[in-house]
Motif scaffolding. Structure first.
Motif: not given
Length: 145
Positions: A94, A96, A98, A118, A120-121, A135
Motif C-alpha cells: 500500500d 499513500t 500527497y 491524496l 492510494h496505490d 490507483r
C-alpha cells in the motif's frame, strides 16, 4: 528487484518508480504511463468517473481527460510527496502520498496550484519491476464535513 530486497531497497525503488511514472504522465506519454500498471491495473483519478481498467482503458481515459487542454496549451506537473509505504499480507504494498498539480500556461504567468489530492496505490513487484495494480485519487476539495 531481488527477492532479498530490504524494505529500504523497496522504498527507494518505489520512489524511483514514481519519479519515472509522473514524468511520463506530465509528458503526455500515455502509452508508456499505462505500462507502469499491471495488465489488469485499475486507475481512478477523477471524482465521479468510473475507474479505467487495463492498459488500453487507462490510455483512453487519459486521452479523454486531456482533451480539455486541446485549445488551452498548458504544462502540467504532478508533485508527489509524503510517501507512506507498507507491506500487505499478500506481498503487495500500500502506498499513500500527497499530490499537487501545477498548471503553467505560456507567457510567463504564475502556475496555478491545484488540485490537492491524496493518492492510494496498491503496488506489486512484477518481473523485478514496480507496477501499479490500482490507483485511487481523492481530491481534497471534495471532502464531506
Amino acid at each position: 528487484m531481488h527477492a532479498t530486497a530490504t524494505f529500504t531497497d523497496i522504498y527507494v525503488a518505489v520512489s524511483q518508480f514514481y519519479g519515472r511514472q509522473v514524468q511520463l504522465l506530465d509528458s503526455n506519454r500515455f502509452e508508456e504511463y499505462a505500462q507502469t500498471f499491471t495488465a489488469d491495473g485499475e486507475f481512478q483519478h477523477t471524482p465521479g468517473v468510473p475507474p479505467a481498467r487495463t492498459h488500453t482503458g487507462i490510455i483512453e481515459e487519459l486521452r479523454r481527460f486531456n482533451t480539455r487542454f486541446d485549445d488551452d496549451p498548458v504544462q502540467r506537473r504532478h508533485m508527489f510527496s509524503m510517501l507512506n509505504l507498507s507491506r500487505r499480507e499478500d506481498g503487495a504494498f500500500d502506498a499513500t502520498f500527497y499530490a499537487l498539480v501545477l498548471t503553467t500556461r505560456p507567457g510567463g504567468k504564475q502556475p496555478v496550484v491545484g488540485p490537492s489530492c491524496l493518492v492510494h496505490d496498491v503496488l506489486v513487484i512484477e518481473d523485478g519491476e514496480v507496477r501499479n495494480r490500482s490507483r485511487r485519487v481523492t481530491h481534497d476539495h471534495m471532502f464531506n464535513l
